[in-house]
Structures are given as C-alpha cells and as structure tokens.
Write a protein that holds these residues in place. Structure first.
Motif, mmCIF file in Angstrom:
data_model
loop_
_atom_site.group_PDB
_atom_site.id
_atom_site.type_symbol
_atom_site.label_atom_id
_atom_site.label_comp_id
_atom_site.label_asym_id
_atom_site.label_seq_id
_atom_site.Cartn_x
_atom_site.Cartn_y
_atom_site.Cartn_z
ATOM 1 N N ASP A 54 -2.739 -4.146 -3.329
ATOM 2 C CA ASP A 54 -2.946 -5.455 -3.953
ATOM 3 C C ASP A 54 -4.170 -6.139 -3.367
ATOM 4 O O ASP A 54 -4.418 -6.074 -2.157
ATOM 5 N N LYS A 69 1.545 -1.892 -0.820
ATOM 6 C CA LYS A 69 0.928 -1.778 -2.144
ATOM 7 C C LYS A 69 -0.583 -2.036 -2.094
ATOM 8 O O LYS A 69 -1.097 -2.616 -1.145
ATOM 9 N N PRO A 126 -0.050 5.511 -1.294
ATOM 10 C CA PRO A 126 0.678 4.639 -2.229
ATOM 11 C C PRO A 126 0.886 5.329 -3.567
ATOM 12 O O PRO A 126 0.011 6.036 -4.071
ATOM 13 N N LYS A 127 2.050 5.111 -4.150
ATOM 14 C CA LYS A 127 2.415 5.810 -5.384
ATOM 15 C C LYS A 127 1.418 5.561 -6.505
ATOM 16 O O LYS A 127 1.106 6.475 -7.290
ATOM 17 N N GLU A 128 0.890 4.345 -6.590
ATOM 18 C CA GLU A 128 -0.046 4.060 -7.668
ATOM 19 C C GLU A 128 -1.343 4.854 -7.519
ATOM 20 O O GLU A 128 -2.005 5.186 -8.515
ATOM 21 N N GLN A 179 -3.560 5.428 3.704
ATOM 22 C CA GLN A 179 -3.119 4.085 3.320
ATOM 23 C C GLN A 179 -4.272 3.354 2.640
ATOM 24 O O GLN A 179 -5.366 3.250 3.200
ATOM 25 N N HIS A 190 -5.802 -0.072 0.580
ATOM 26 C CA HIS A 190 -5.629 -1.517 0.375
ATOM 27 C C HIS A 190 -6.577 -2.012 -0.706
ATOM 28 O O HIS A 190 -7.530 -1.324 -1.096
ATOM 29 N N LYS A 196 -9.650 0.691 -1.765
ATOM 30 C CA LYS A 196 -9.400 1.404 -3.018
ATOM 31 C C LYS A 196 -10.676 1.915 -3.689
ATOM 32 O O LYS A 196 -10.604 2.767 -4.583
#
Length: 368
Positions: free
Chosen positions: A364, A362, A209-211, A317, A319, A291
């Motif tokens: 989130d 994302k 993910p970009k973030e 990936q 989450h 994360k």
C-alpha cells in the motif's frame, strides 16, 4: 533459529535521499531491531548503487570523475541515514573490487550454461548528448493508457510494461531532445529456460506479497519470458564485460550483486564466514524493495542466484510509495522534501514513529 540477512534496496548515487526513500530504510531498520530484541542473529546490509548513464552524465557536467561523484554521495547518504537513526551493519558500494569479481563469476555461470547471446538491438539515441538511452532515460506518453510523462519501461498509472521505442512523443531526460532510433550490439541472457522453476519459486506462499505473486503470474510468467538485455555499449560508467571488449554490464546486472559483495566485506571485517550467508541453508535472506523494482528482484535476480549457486531469498518484501494527495512527490508542485531539509525543522523520531505506524504486509502507498 536461522541466521537472518536483511537487505534494503540500494539508493542510487546520483541524488540525495528524500523522505520517500526513508520509508523503506526506516521500516526495515525497525524490522531488524525487532528480531534482534528476540535474540536472533541479524545482519542489515546496504550499499550505494553507483553505475550507469546518470552518474556518467553528472560527472561530465560537473567536470569531475565518476569516482568523485559517488564518493561524495556515499558520504551524504550515510550521514542522512545516521541522522534518521538507521543503523546498517555494513554500507558498501557497487563500485568495488568484490562486486566486479562476483559479477564476473555470475556472468561466467551464464556463459557456461549457454544462456548468453548477442544481437543488434534497436534503441533510442540522444542526438545532443551522443549516447544511447536506457529505458529510464526516455519519457513519453504510455502506449497503452495514454498517460503522459511515463518512463520507457513501464507505466506507473496502468502498470503496463513495454519497450521504450513504443512510447508516444518520446523525449530524452538527459537533454530534452527527441531521440532518434539507432542500432547497437547488445548481449542478452535467456531466462525462459528457468520459467518453470521461476513460476514455482515465485508462487510459494509467503515468498512475497500475494498481490505481487499474482502480478508476476498475470503479466510475465503466463507466457515465454523475453531475453534480458544485460549490456551497454561504450561510453558507459560501469564494469567492462570480461569477454566483450567495448561493452559494460548494465547497471541492473551488477546492482543487486552489491548485496553479495557488501556481505563479503562485512564478513571479512567481523571475522565471519561468507559462505554461511550466501551459500548456506542455515541463513534466511530477506530483501525489502519498492514496488517499482519488483521485476528485477523477482525474475532476473533469482535466476542469477540459482545459476551461480548462491542462496535464494526466502522472502521479498515489497512496499508502496510515499505520495502526497495521491500523487508522487514533485519538485514543481513543492511536495518534494529532502531528508536533510526535514532535519532542519523536525525531530527524526517523529517520522520514524509515523512510518512505524504504517508497517504492514500489503503493498500500500502511504499518502500524506
């Protein structure tokens, strides 16, 4: 179409699965099933993460061996996964001969490259349990934002990373005692020589993910990378380091190697070729993680793979957490729900459907 090897983060063998854990395993299971419906050759691999101080201390407190503890927890984890219709192609353990062999191979690759050195390290010592404390066994006030009850490696409020000895008002999570500063010899791996390559690898579009890519660039890759402490002195439950008597591999060194070892176990029982998965450009590897363990999977792990000649993941990936009213689940607040307790009252299909509805690219949190 390339073969697809999918892994989910290894659950730690010190506790039972709660419904927060099941976000990752359920969503990954749905991802795997979707690709299979498209006719793709997919393997879904997982294992128990079994080493470390927490396992050793629990075994000591319960008066039994570490092997007995992890065997019981493996059975419980696999029972819960099956009840929630999560189907792995293979479920292994990091406490296996295969994992020990691969850990030794990767260690030798670092040693051959001249990337390992030893030094005296200052760290907290629990005066009650008589043991040096890993950063996750110290809690205190964040030295950056002053948030209380933060672990000794990073703050989940402001995102800062720091050394455990920087915490304010530190306490041992094992005994509750105030730890004292001690010193012990540790073995460290230099990953700074790989920073130019690592920077390029992490910033490839679609890698993660970009973030997360931005987070790595803003907090780690914009300056020299610190050496990685990969050993722990005795007493410790884990694999002994082959050329360092009295020292053991830190749990985060051999834990991700469990992906490789468990894949080898699966290929042996299904008459497949191991090299087709971890030494081939014809297989796409996807890691699914939370994360909170990004640093290990996007900085240290890729370097371990590259140095030792294994295939790198094409996608990591990431989450978010499952929260209740914006906060982590808490036993004291009555918002901590074990998977087994959920099953006493509700159909697992309800939870699977809810988590499926929250699938997205994302990072989130899912707030209940």
């Amino acid at each position: 179409m390339k073969r697809l090897l999918v892994t989910a983060a290894l659950p730690y063998a010190n506790g039972h699965l709660h419904i927060g854990h099941l976000v990752e395993y359920t969503q990954t299971d749905i991802f795997v099933r979707a690709w299979r419906m498209c006719g793709r050759d997919v393997a879904y691999i997982c294992a128990d993460d079994t080493h470390g101080t927490a396992i050793m201390m629990r075994a000591r407190q319960e008066g039994r061996s570490e092997e007995a503890v992890i065997a019981e927890m493996s059975e419980a984890h696999q029972r819960d996964f099956a009840a929630f219709q999560i189907e792995f192609d293979h479920y292994g353990s990091t406490h296996s001969p295969e994992n020990q062999r691969f850990a030794g191979e990767i260690w030798k690759a670092f040693r051959d490259r001249g990337l390992i050195h030893s030094e005296k390290v200052r760290q907290f010592f629990d005066p009650v349990e008589k043991i040096f404390l890993a950063d996750r066994f110290v809690k205190g006030t964040c030295p950056v934002c002053n948030s209380p009850d933060q672990y000794g490696d990073n703050c989940d409020k402001c995102g800062s990373t720091y050394d455990a000895i920087a915490l304010k008002d530190p306490k041992s999570t094992l005994s509750g005692a105030t730890p004292v500063l001690g010193e012990a010899e540790h073995h460290l791996v230099s990953i700074e020589p790989e920073r130019p390559w690592l920077t390029e690898w992490t910033q490839v579009d679609g890698r993660m993910p970009k973030e997360i890519a931005n987070y790595l660039m803003g907090f780690f890759l914009d300056k020299p990378l610190l050496d990685w402490d990969v050993s722990r002195p005795a007493p410790y439950f884990g694999f002994p380091i082959p050329d360092a008597p009295g020292h053991f591999f830190y749990v985060w060194f051999d834990a991700p190697i469990g992906y490789i070892a468990s894949t080898e176990q699966w290929t042996k029982k299904t008459n497949r070729k191991f090299d087709d998965y971890w030494r081939s450009n014809d297989t796409e590897i996807v890691h699914v993680i939370g994360k909170d363990i990004v640093k290990f999977h996007t900085l240290f792990w890729p370097v371990m793979l590259k140095v030792s000649g294994f295939t790198l993941p094409s996608r990591v990936q990431v989450h978010g957490f499952l929260t209740v009213n914006g906060e982590k689940m808490s036993k004291s607040k009555g918002t901590f729900v074990l998977g087994s307790k959920y099953l006493e009252h509700l159909d697992p299909a309800y939870l699977r459907y809810y988590y499926a509805s929250k699938l997205g690219p994302k990072v989130d949190d899912i707030d209940l």
